[in-house]
Enzyme design. Structure first.
Site, PDB file in Angstrom:
ATOM      1  N   HIS A   1      -4.762  -7.261  -2.213  1.00 38.09           N
ATOM      2  CA  HIS A   1      -4.136  -6.041  -2.729  1.00 38.09           C
ATOM      3  C   HIS A   1      -3.282  -6.458  -3.923  1.00 38.09           C
ATOM      4  O   HIS A   1      -2.224  -7.057  -3.760  1.00 38.09           O
ATOM      5  CB  HIS A   1      -3.271  -5.432  -1.621  1.00 38.09           C
TER       6      HIS A   1
ATOM      7  N   HIS B   1      -8.937   2.952  -1.264  1.00 35.93           N
ATOM      8  CA  HIS B   1      -7.722   2.130  -1.320  1.00 35.93           C
ATOM      9  C   HIS B   1      -7.827   1.073  -0.220  1.00 35.93           C
ATOM     10  O   HIS B   1      -7.602  -0.099  -0.466  1.00 35.93           O
ATOM     11  CB  HIS B   1      -6.484   3.004  -1.136  1.00 35.93           C
TER      12      HIS B   1
ATOM     13  N   CYS C   1       1.680   1.033  -6.284  1.00 34.73           N
ATOM     14  CA  CYS C   1       0.331   0.473  -6.204  1.00 34.73           C
ATOM     15  C   CYS C   1      -0.741   1.416  -6.733  1.00 34.73           C
ATOM     16  O   CYS C   1      -1.926   1.091  -6.700  1.00 34.73           O
ATOM     17  CB  CYS C   1       0.037   0.037  -4.768  1.00 34.73           C
TER      18      CYS C   1
END
Lengths: 372, 199
Positions: A299, A262, A129
């Site tokens: 996400h 994040h 990610c």
């Protein structure tokens, strides 16, 4: 050889749309998360589970449809003049002929958009990610080394029903929806989409008639080297990535006025990220607005880093920090100035930081400086 | 600047053996091949700066075996989350980082045979600009029925010029393979046979 690398174009395609409509929606505090049942009606996902999936896509092999959207929206004509393409993806589709091979998919399905590029000028970065963030760092290295003058950076990832099933089993997906930094956060909301950026040196961008929006002032990367799925609970390695980004940005680091975190919304991630930011910034962190945009668009897996860099770029361009969608009650253990709603910064923003983490313990941070 | 080289080549049906001890051993066979090459590279030559050393992975097809297990699970609507979390190409780099306990950048570049040259350019720039003074370039792939891997330990002391080895990576690799790892393996093999790399 060293030089500067600038961002001259940045756009993202998400469940809230793309371009200025996307930016307005994010600033308005909208959330594009939808019930997983609506995105995948035949899979029996729990009614409360929300995802950042795009509606009206086939349940399997979603990347072909996503790429068609990218063609029509976020990839400009100037992309045909890039002399390198750096992709970013975690796994891409997990069904179909290119299952788990996003680089081959990219070459097969979008190669015609970059007719000037032979296969050797296309590479895909995989760092889970953090892929989108690291792809921009790799592109910057190619520009500053003189290997390329202008680089297209395309981050993409899909959320098939099968992929959501894996994340639910891993316990990373929230039973309801992502609430980054909230006291009642319970996990993230995975999503899909992508982002495209054009970066280059001054001469290369001038050749294409593109004006720089932001300078990549510095980046830092690290690895926990501890576990494939769980982060190091001390936060020392993400702190090192942020510290290295700040150090490489030099004096610009002192002007950072916004942090796009994040902020995945998992209990452990958000706590560790807050610790890492505190270690890197010290008391000055209390003066810097922080937000996660995952409550707005989800996400986006391997694409999330570049999507959030796009938001950070737009934030410094416009002098507005986006709010933290999904936040109701800030976790008292999170010592960050989390923005419940978007906020214009008097005098504008001159620099921003974007942070991403990924499986395998990869941590990435990038500092952007506004070009006036 | 190339301090050590480790190579691995073996039948895909055979589990690559190595003497590293990553905490987690549920990796794809391609990652195992990478660890086998890495273990040979560090057997006589430890990392100098593990806290900041980078691992840059290179591959063409990545973790095909784990991806196949996940896709088979999806067809049956069964989660295979342990394989899923270890199916990304990044695991070539992150397992290497775990095995050596190194904490610098860890990412993997996927692409055609020439990707090894791109990787070298990125590595060179990372070293030249201080992103990482020590880098492990770690290629691992499955090519047909074979697993191949190569590990190069690179170090550039502060102030030292980074060698221009890029032309070496431009040499044609095995004609029957699109893999950047085949090219890296061939380059490293030739280098290992002609130079004292254990400096």
């Amino acid at each position: 050889m060293t030089g500067e690398c600038y961002i001259a174009f940045a756009d993202a395609s998400t469940t809230l749309g793309h371009g200025e409509a996307l930016w307005r929606a994010v600033l308005a505090g909208q959330s594009g998360l939808i019930p997983a049942q609506r995105a995948f009606p035949s899979h029996g996902f729990p009614a409360q589970t929300h995802v950042g999936a795009l509606e009206a896509l086939p349940e399997h092999q979603r990347l072909p449809s996503l790429f068609e959207r990218f063609r029509e929206t976020i990839i400009p004509a100037a992309a045909r003049s890039c002399d390198f393409l750096v992709g970013a993806s975690s796994l891409g589709d997990l069904t179909g002929p290119f299952a788990g091979q996003p680089e081959r998919f990219l070459r097969a399905r979008l190669g015609d958009l970059f007719p000037q590029l032979t296969a050797e000028r296309i590479v895909v970065v995989s760092s889970a990610c953090s892929s989108g963030t690291d792809a921009l760092a790799v592109a910057s290295a190619l520009v500053t080394s003189g290997t390329a003058q202008v680089v297209g950076v395309l981050a993409f990832d899909s959320l098939e029903a099968g992929k959501l099933l894996q994340h639910i089993a891993l316990g990373t997906q929230s039973p309801d929806r992502a609430r980054p930094f909230d006291a009642n956060r319970s996990g993230t909301s995975f999503g899909e989409g992508g982002a495209f950026a054009i970066v280059g040196g001054g001469d290369g961008l001038h050749r294409l008639g593109l004006a720089p929006i932001a300078r990549i002032a510095g980046f830092g990367m690290s690895c926990d080297a501890l576990d494939i799925t769980a982060p190091d609970p001390t936060g020392r390695w993400p702190a090192m990535a942020i510290q290295r980004a700040l150090a490489s940005a030099g004096q610009v680091a002192g002007r950072i006025g916004y942090i796009n975190a994040h902020g995945s919304g998992t209990p452990l991630n958000d706590r560790i990220e807050a610790m890492a930011l505190r270690e890197a910034f010290g008391a000055r962190l209390d003066e810097i607005p922080v937000s996660s945009t995952k409550g707005a668009v989800g996400h986006l897996l391997g694409a999330t880093g570049l999507v959030e860099i796009v938001f950070a770029t737009w934030a410094i361009r416009d002098g507005i920090c986006p709010g933290n969608a999904g936040l109701e009650n800030l976790d008292p253990e999170i010592a960050l100035q989390v923005l419940p709603a978007s906020k214009a910064v008097g005098g504008g923003l001159s620099a921003a930081l974007s942070v991403t983490f990924g499986f395998g313990g990869v941590n990435s941070a990038i500092v952007l400086e506004k070009i006036s | 600047m190339i301090r050590s080289i480790g190579l691995y080549e073996g039948d895909a049906a055979t589990t690559p053996s190595h003497d590293l001890a990553p905490k987690d051993k549920r990796y794809d066979p391609v990652v195992g091949a990478g660890l086998a090459a890495l273990s040979r590279a560090v057997r006589t030559c430890a990392l100098i700066e593990p806290r900041t050393a980078a691992i840059i992975g290179v591959t063409d097809r990545g973790c095909l075996a784990h991806v196949a297990k996940v896709t088979a699970g999806i067809a049956e609507q069964k989660p295979r989350q342990a394989f899923f979390a270890r199916a990304g190409a990044q695991t070539i780099a992150t397992y290497g980082a775990m095995a050596l306990d190194c904490h610098g950048p860890a990412l993997t570049l996927s692409g055609s045979a020439a990707t090894v040259r791109t990787a070298w350019q990125v590595v060179s720039q990372f070293m030249a600009t201080g992103v990482a003074r020590e880098v492990v370039l770690l290629g691992a792939d499955r090519v047909g029925d074979w697993l191949i891997a190569a590990a190069l330990l690179l170090h550039a002391p502060a102030g030292a010029a980074v060698d221009a080895l890029a032309p070496g990576f431009s040499e044609p690799g095995p004609d029957d393979s699109p893999s950047p790892v085949a090219r890296l393996h061939a380059f490293a093999s030739a280098l290992a046979n002609t130079a004292d790399t254990h400096r």
